[in-house]
Design a protein around this motif. Structure first.
Motif, PDB file in Angstrom:
ATOM      1  N   ARG A   1      19.127  16.701  28.565  1.00  0.00           N
ATOM      2  CA  ARG A   1      18.533  15.856  29.600  1.00  0.00           C
ATOM      3  C   ARG A   1      17.112  15.426  29.231  1.00  0.00           C
ATOM      4  NH1 ARG A   1      21.355  15.719  34.225  1.00  0.00           N
ATOM      5  NH2 ARG A   1      19.518  15.105  35.430  1.00  0.00           N
ATOM      6  N   SER A   2      16.919  15.057  27.980  1.00  0.00           N
ATOM      7  CA  SER A   2      15.623  14.589  27.508  1.00  0.00           C
ATOM      8  C   SER A   2      15.708  13.118  27.118  1.00  0.00           C
ATOM      9  CB  SER A   2      15.144  15.415  26.313  1.00  0.00           C
ATOM     10  OG  SER A   2      14.914  16.751  26.691  1.00  0.00           O
ATOM     11  N   TYR A   3      14.566  12.443  27.179  1.00  0.00           N
ATOM     12  CA  TYR A   3      14.519  11.010  26.927  1.00  0.00           C
ATOM     13  C   TYR A   3      13.305  10.651  26.082  1.00  0.00           C
ATOM     14  CZ  TYR A   3      17.744  10.665  30.935  1.00  0.00           C
ATOM     15  OH  TYR A   3      18.800  10.795  31.790  1.00  0.00           O
TER      16      TYR A   3
ATOM     17  N   ASP B   1       6.234  14.857  28.749  1.00  0.00           N
ATOM     18  CA  ASP B   1       6.049  16.139  28.056  1.00  0.00           C
ATOM     19  C   ASP B   1       5.298  15.984  26.741  1.00  0.00           C
ATOM     20  OD1 ASP B   1       7.531  17.711  29.951  1.00  0.00           O
ATOM     21  OD2 ASP B   1       9.354  16.834  29.136  1.00  0.00           O
TER      22      ASP B   1
ATOM     23  N   VAL C   1      17.661  20.011  23.342  1.00  0.00           N
ATOM     24  CA  VAL C   1      16.791  19.448  24.382  1.00  0.00           C
ATOM     25  C   VAL C   1      17.645  18.647  25.361  1.00  0.00           C
ATOM     26  CG1 VAL C   1      14.572  19.400  23.218  1.00  0.00           C
ATOM     27  CG2 VAL C   1      16.246  17.628  22.705  1.00  0.00           C
TER      28      VAL C   1
END
Length: 270
Positions: free
Chosen positions: A188-190, A89, A186
């Motif tokens: 489930r973001s990495y 992203d 945010v």
């Protein structure tokens, strides 16, 4: 089972299953990506199907369609690629003006590749604490002004210790890995942390498309006399006129030309 590839240590991948369990996995022997020749058929950020094995490991059997990926030419095999990360992203490119100096050609090649796959990039200028001379500080200001004027966000930061052996930063990342962001805004973001890259050879980019991935060149090209203008020698070229007026920087135009002239995978390391 289905999961997300969160770590790659070579031939092994760590997959976080949808139910939260972790599986040390390998790629099934006959597994190949359709339409792309890559040194790593599975990349960090890939969503995959996998089959558990009796020894508590797993075999990756298929890969979901990717929204995008960061890709470069493999360092040794000119007809193959290396996928740095998939389903990205936002990308942060960390560069330095001293110890070592990051070439603008490298920066521009990376930016062009990201543009090709519609990945937004923020430029992080690291080690600014080393810029003690006035000329160095002016160079930093000039670089930030240049890339912000094109449309790239820039940030300036400082680092930790410098390696005595090589007079460079100490590399702490030896393989790619994803780290979860604990933020309710945010979910489930990495963050994907990847090893440093010394060179960036663009892959699978047609010569006539290169100018599309330089924002300012694409902008001025609409006024060229010929719609297939390469911006190298044609009369009535609005891009070369913009370079002469300094509306397009000479460094960016030089990077564009270097990508047009690529003949083999070694040129980009110059």
């Amino acid at each position: 089972m289905h999961g997300l590839v969160i770590k790659n240590t070579g031939s092994w991948y760590t997959v976080r299953a949808d139910n939260g369990t972790l599986w040390e996995s390998k790629v099934k022997g006959n597994f190949r990506l359709k339409g792309i020749r890559s040194t790593n058929p599975v990349a960090i950020g890939d969503k995959v199907d996998f089959t558990p094995q009796p020894d508590a490991t797993a075999l990756i059997t298929s890969i979901d369609d990717r929204t995008n990926y960061v890709i470069r030419k493999a360092t040794n095999l000119s007809k193959q690629s290396h996928i740095i990360a998939a389903n990205v992203d936002q990308c942060f490119l960390i560069v330095t003006l001293k110890q070592p100096e990051t070439a603008t050609t490298f920066i521009d090649r990376f930016l062009a590749s990201a543009e090709a796959y519609r990945i937004p990039v923020v430029l992080i200028f690291n080690k600014i604490d080393l810029l003690t001379e006035e000329d160095d500080k002016e160079l930093l200001e000039g670089m930030i002004t240049l890339y912000e004027s094109i449309g790239y966000r820039c940030m300036a930061v400082s680092t930790g210790e410098i390696s005595d052996a090589f007079n460079t930063g100490k590399h702490t990342t030896t393989f790619s890995e994803m780290y979860p962001i604990e933020d309710a805004l945010v979910p489930r973001s990495y963050i994907i942390d990847t090893p440093g890259i010394k060179g960036f050879g663009t892959f699978d980019m047609e010569r006539e498309e290169v100018g599309h991935y330089f924002k300012e060149i694409f902008y001025f090209s609409k006024d060229c006399r010929f719609n297939n203008c390469t911006h190298t020698h044609e009369p009535g070229c609005a891009v070369r006129e913009a370079v002469e007026r300094h509306d397009i920087s000479q460094s960016r135009y030089t990077s564009y030309l270097s990508m047009l002239e690529d003949k083999d995978e070694d040129r980009y390391r110059d």
